[in-house]
Scaffold this active site. Sequence first.
Site, PDB file in Angstrom:
ATOM      1  N   CYS A   2       0.817  -1.214   0.000  1.00 29.25           N
ATOM      2  CA  CYS A   2       0.000   0.000   0.000  1.00 29.25           C
ATOM      3  C   CYS A   2       0.853   1.268   0.000  1.00 29.25           C
ATOM      4  O   CYS A   2       1.976   1.268   0.479  1.00 29.25           O
ATOM      5  CB  CYS A   2      -0.876   0.034   1.242  1.00 29.25           C
ATOM      6  SG  CYS A   2      -1.809  -1.458   1.493  1.00 29.25           S
ATOM      7  N   ARG A  27       4.897   0.388  -6.056  1.00 26.70           N
ATOM      8  CA  ARG A  27       4.922  -0.417  -4.829  1.00 26.70           C
ATOM      9  C   ARG A  27       4.011  -1.644  -4.946  1.00 26.70           C
ATOM     10  O   ARG A  27       4.118  -2.572  -4.156  1.00 26.70           O
ATOM     11  CB  ARG A  27       4.454   0.433  -3.638  1.00 26.70           C
ATOM     12  CG  ARG A  27       5.389   1.579  -3.309  1.00 26.70           C
ATOM     13  CD  ARG A  27       4.755   2.517  -2.319  1.00 26.70           C
ATOM     14  NE  ARG A  27       4.615   1.931  -1.002  1.00 26.70           N
ATOM     15  CZ  ARG A  27       5.485   2.059  -0.013  1.00 26.70           C
ATOM     16  NH1 ARG A  27       6.585   2.760  -0.203  1.00 26.70           N
ATOM     17  NH2 ARG A  27       5.269   1.513   1.157  1.00 26.70           N
ATOM     18  N   TRP A  76      -2.945  -2.647  -1.531  1.00 31.09           N
ATOM     19  CA  TRP A  76      -2.537  -3.996  -1.939  1.00 31.09           C
ATOM     20  C   TRP A  76      -3.245  -4.924  -0.968  1.00 31.09           C
ATOM     21  O   TRP A  76      -2.926  -4.959   0.228  1.00 31.09           O
ATOM     22  CB  TRP A  76      -1.016  -4.108  -1.813  1.00 31.09           C
ATOM     23  CG  TRP A  76      -0.413  -5.325  -2.436  1.00 31.09           C
ATOM     24  CD1 TRP A  76      -0.101  -5.497  -3.757  1.00 31.09           C
ATOM     25  CD2 TRP A  76      -0.012  -6.524  -1.768  1.00 31.09           C
ATOM     26  NE1 TRP A  76       0.470  -6.736  -3.945  1.00 31.09           N
ATOM     27  CE2 TRP A  76       0.542  -7.391  -2.748  1.00 31.09           C
ATOM     28  CE3 TRP A  76      -0.052  -6.964  -0.447  1.00 31.09           C
ATOM     29  CZ2 TRP A  76       1.034  -8.651  -2.451  1.00 31.09           C
ATOM     30  CZ3 TRP A  76       0.442  -8.217  -0.143  1.00 31.09           C
ATOM     31  CH2 TRP A  76       0.973  -9.058  -1.142  1.00 31.09           C
ATOM     32  N   ASN A 100      -1.662   1.755   5.992  1.00 27.57           N
ATOM     33  CA  ASN A 100      -0.758   0.697   5.513  1.00 27.57           C
ATOM     34  C   ASN A 100      -0.441  -0.198   6.702  1.00 27.57           C
ATOM     35  O   ASN A 100      -0.289   0.295   7.810  1.00 27.57           O
ATOM     36  CB  ASN A 100       0.589   1.270   5.056  1.00 27.57           C
ATOM     37  CG  ASN A 100       0.476   2.007   3.771  1.00 27.57           C
ATOM     38  OD1 ASN A 100      -0.603   2.136   3.226  1.00 27.57           O
ATOM     39  ND2 ASN A 100       1.591   2.523   3.296  1.00 27.57           N
ATOM     40  N   GLY A 101      -0.287  -1.483   6.445  1.00 28.31           N
ATOM     41  CA  GLY A 101       0.086  -2.388   7.530  1.00 28.31           C
ATOM     42  C   GLY A 101      -1.056  -3.328   7.855  1.00 28.31           C
ATOM     43  O   GLY A 101      -2.031  -3.424   7.098  1.00 28.31           O
ATOM     44  N   GLU A 480      19.327 -15.604  -9.522  1.00 33.52           N
ATOM     45  CA  GLU A 480      18.758 -14.290  -9.810  1.00 33.52           C
ATOM     46  C   GLU A 480      18.188 -14.246 -11.230  1.00 33.52           C
ATOM     47  O   GLU A 480      17.120 -13.685 -11.459  1.00 33.52           O
ATOM     48  CB  GLU A 480      19.826 -13.213  -9.590  1.00 33.52           C
ATOM     49  CG  GLU A 480      19.394 -11.780  -9.866  1.00 33.52           C
ATOM     50  CD  GLU A 480      18.154 -11.332  -9.123  1.00 33.52           C
ATOM     51  OE1 GLU A 480      17.711 -12.026  -8.198  1.00 33.52           O
ATOM     52  OE2 GLU A 480      17.586 -10.284  -9.494  1.00 33.52           O
ATOM     53  N   LYS A 484      14.292 -13.366 -12.028  1.00 31.82           N
ATOM     54  CA  LYS A 484      13.915 -12.246 -12.913  1.00 31.82           C
ATOM     55  C   LYS A 484      12.938 -12.724 -13.979  1.00 31.82           C
ATOM     56  O   LYS A 484      11.943 -12.078 -14.259  1.00 31.82           O
ATOM     57  CB  LYS A 484      15.134 -11.649 -13.620  1.00 31.82           C
ATOM     58  CG  LYS A 484      15.991 -10.704 -12.855  1.00 31.82           C
ATOM     59  CD  LYS A 484      15.428  -9.329 -12.598  1.00 31.82           C
ATOM     60  CE  LYS A 484      14.620  -9.253 -11.360  1.00 31.82           C
ATOM     61  NZ  LYS A 484      15.214  -9.309 -10.074  1.00 31.82           N
ATOM     62  N   GLU A 487       9.471 -13.475 -12.443  1.00 34.90           N
ATOM     63  CA  GLU A 487       8.772 -12.256 -12.039  1.00 34.90           C
ATOM     64  C   GLU A 487       8.174 -11.539 -13.239  1.00 34.90           C
ATOM     65  O   GLU A 487       7.062 -11.024 -13.177  1.00 34.90           O
ATOM     66  CB  GLU A 487       9.759 -11.270 -11.385  1.00 34.90           C
ATOM     67  CG  GLU A 487      10.194 -11.630  -9.995  1.00 34.90           C
ATOM     68  CD  GLU A 487      11.227 -10.638  -9.462  1.00 34.90           C
ATOM     69  OE1 GLU A 487      11.088 -10.225  -8.306  1.00 34.90           O
ATOM     70  OE2 GLU A 487      12.177 -10.280 -10.178  1.00 34.90           O
ATOM     71  N   HIS A 503      20.634 -35.636 -10.776  1.00 32.02           N
ATOM     72  CA  HIS A 503      20.080 -36.362  -9.633  1.00 32.02           C
ATOM     73  C   HIS A 503      18.569 -36.165  -9.526  1.00 32.02           C
ATOM     74  O   HIS A 503      18.025 -36.224  -8.427  1.00 32.02           O
ATOM     75  CB  HIS A 503      20.790 -35.940  -8.345  1.00 32.02           C
ATOM     76  CG  HIS A 503      22.262 -36.250  -8.392  1.00 32.02           C
ATOM     77  ND1 HIS A 503      22.741 -37.535  -8.403  1.00 32.02           N
ATOM     78  CD2 HIS A 503      23.350 -35.444  -8.490  1.00 32.02           C
ATOM     79  CE1 HIS A 503      24.066 -37.504  -8.477  1.00 32.02           C
ATOM     80  NE2 HIS A 503      24.453 -36.247  -8.538  1.00 32.02           N
ATOM     81  N   LYS A 603       6.656  -3.963  -4.638  1.00 28.45           N
ATOM     82  CA  LYS A 603       8.064  -3.545  -4.550  1.00 28.45           C
ATOM     83  C   LYS A 603       8.561  -3.632  -3.120  1.00 28.45           C
ATOM     84  O   LYS A 603       9.683  -4.028  -2.865  1.00 28.45           O
ATOM     85  CB  LYS A 603       8.179  -2.105  -5.055  1.00 28.45           C
ATOM     86  CG  LYS A 603       9.580  -1.536  -5.045  1.00 28.45           C
ATOM     87  CD  LYS A 603      10.378  -2.096  -6.170  1.00 28.45           C
ATOM     88  CE  LYS A 603      11.826  -1.662  -6.163  1.00 28.45           C
ATOM     89  NZ  LYS A 603      12.657  -2.594  -6.931  1.00 28.45           N
TER      90      LYS A 603
HETATM   91  C1  G6P Z   1       9.836  -7.905  -2.967  1.00 27.61           C
HETATM   92  C2  G6P Z   1      10.287  -7.369  -4.308  1.00 27.61           C
HETATM   93  C3  G6P Z   1      11.623  -8.004  -4.687  1.00 27.61           C
HETATM   94  C4  G6P Z   1      12.646  -7.758  -3.599  1.00 27.61           C
HETATM   95  C5  G6P Z   1      12.144  -8.269  -2.235  1.00 27.61           C
HETATM   96  C6  G6P Z   1      13.045  -7.795  -1.100  1.00 27.61           C
HETATM   97  O1  G6P Z   1       9.478  -9.222  -3.082  1.00 27.61           O
HETATM   98  O2  G6P Z   1       9.323  -7.636  -5.307  1.00 27.61           O
HETATM   99  O3  G6P Z   1      12.094  -7.434  -5.893  1.00 27.61           O
HETATM  100  O4  G6P Z   1      13.846  -8.374  -3.927  1.00 27.61           O
HETATM  101  O5  G6P Z   1      10.848  -7.754  -1.969  1.00 27.61           O
HETATM  102  O6  G6P Z   1      12.947  -6.405  -1.007  1.00 27.61           O
HETATM  103  P1  G6P Z   1      14.005  -5.495  -0.306  1.00 27.61           P
HETATM  104  O7  G6P Z   1      13.418  -4.117  -0.372  1.00 27.61           O
HETATM  105  O8  G6P Z   1      14.140  -5.991   1.104  1.00 27.61           O
HETATM  106  O9  G6P Z   1      15.281  -5.610  -1.047  1.00 27.61           O
END
Ligand code: G6P
Length: 608
Positions: A2, A27, A76, A100-101, A480, A484, A487, A503, A603
Amino acid sequence: MCGIVGYVGRQQCADILVSALKKLEYRGYDSAGIAVHSNGKIKTVKAKGKIAEGLEAKLAKEGKPYGTCGIAHTRWATHGEPSDVNSHPIGNGRITIVHNGIIENYREIKEFLISKGYGFESETDTETVAKLLDYYYSGDPIDAIISALSDIEGAYALGIIFRDFPEKIYAVRKESPLIVGKGKGENFIASDMTAILEHTKEYYLLEQGEIAVLDGDSISFYNLHKGSIEKTICIADWDMDAAEKGGYEHFMLKEIHEQPSVIKTTINPRIKDGLPDLSECGITPEKLNSYKRIFVVACGTAMHAGVVGRYVIEKLARVPVSVEIASEFRYREPIVSEGDLVIVISQSGETADSLAAMRLAKQLGAETLAIVNVKGSSIAREADMLIYTHAGPEIAVASTKAYMVQIAVMYLLAFEMALAAGKIDETECRRLTSLLRETPEKIEKILENTEDAQYIAAQLLTADSLLYIGRGLDYALSMEGSLKLKELSYIHSESYAAGELKHGTISLITDNVPVIAVATQQNLFDKTISNIKEVKTRGAKVIIVCRESYVPDKDIADFKFGLPDDVEDLLMPMAAVVPLQLIAYYTSVLRGNDVDKPRNLAKSVTVE
Ligand code: G6P
């Protein structure tokens, strides 16, 4: 997650609020709304869906509320599905809030309020706070806030307006972030600075249990005993351009291209006389030499930066490092104690699990070091030692430049640690540091070749699933690369240690399960090539990411993405991640996905 914005000043606020909300879209959210003091009433407009199709369409139809003081929100969904009625702002005409929260004891509060005759329309935990404030309100907003907060358990950032106080916004927070922006004849609240950067760079960080009261000309702060507090103003060093696309089609592409420059901004100030120097971050060689064990705790991409860090620290400094998923670490009674170093990596500095894991590590007696991008964020404030990455605002949900500078910092740390431990001498440390300084140029070169990434992306569009494989640092990087792709493209993929494939996982290989093999580590190269052959002979389409000079035979790979030959193995992750980012980016573009805001993702994940 949020986002909150509030404006009070002399200008009509509806457009200002909507445009600020758009800056928070990154976000992640699924509904949006605004509430404005308008001719003695609080007028609320809110809608499910994206701002443009939902809220803005509704505002165009119903008319924008007229007024110069209002609050706004992107939601959200956590409690209650995304819907108009569950959207914020939420209120009853007398008091309206954005939140938020998560309010953990909302059921109890709701039952209590129902027993007092209150009715509820939404399924949200937020509505209980709005009604609780109403229950306690008898003319003094601060009294009502203090009483309500004493009943509430959980995390919150709240923006509140009272019909009786048409030129004031009230704000308070616990755990969830909130800042108060100071303009000229206008003031703001916001979840983060990007929302209000175009209006001001001056802001206050609201601390736990502090109440802010804003009108157009003044901002006052109170503690929960109603005592007034003085706060120091902060100045944001991010500028507006950093939060704009700057001619790129997507924020993500812009951020990928910013990587060479943000590496420089992050590492150059921490290199003195050719050697890493992290003393301004509270880190000395003596300290670094004192830790017997290191834990890296993080989530998502930041956790993957930790995996690269583990290989590098263990290789150079010979200190055992374990990398932990924050949400697991915090609940598994970890064996951490005095003498251990716990490194928390986080772009946002607000990830709930990472923050909680850090608090736990502190309780257990470990020293904590935060590697964080957002200034003044909770993780940054609570850590014993702090290294800021200087990536600037990262707007695309899928992290790229933040990961790059996180690993750059892990290298600096590993070099300094290895030197402090006497595992490398000063000459070697200088050599490695200077190689690190050269990586931006190498990345620039890779970025000239986006066509190969586009071509490879075009081969992946209809894949059922993908495997990313590698050994050692290449495996760390594969994690990673795979994340990516998942996502952004919504194609399933997995990263696998190349040697472990046979295996079990090799059974997944078909001609529609392409394999992206990262093969940059020379000591492991032949072994990786053998593993590639194992999948190739079973029908996989193979894409190899390797040094430019290597020319794979047709029985090894179908496509190659070449990396500069002169990057040292140890630093290869910084180079090799770039094609993996580009491949994920272009796959998403070609599939017509929302690149900067992939479905279901947020985010900044401020709930568990
Ligand atoms: C969310 C984002 C990711 C990020 C993760 C950790 O899941 O979508 O892209 O890597 O949070 O976020 P941070 O702000 O702690 O790096």
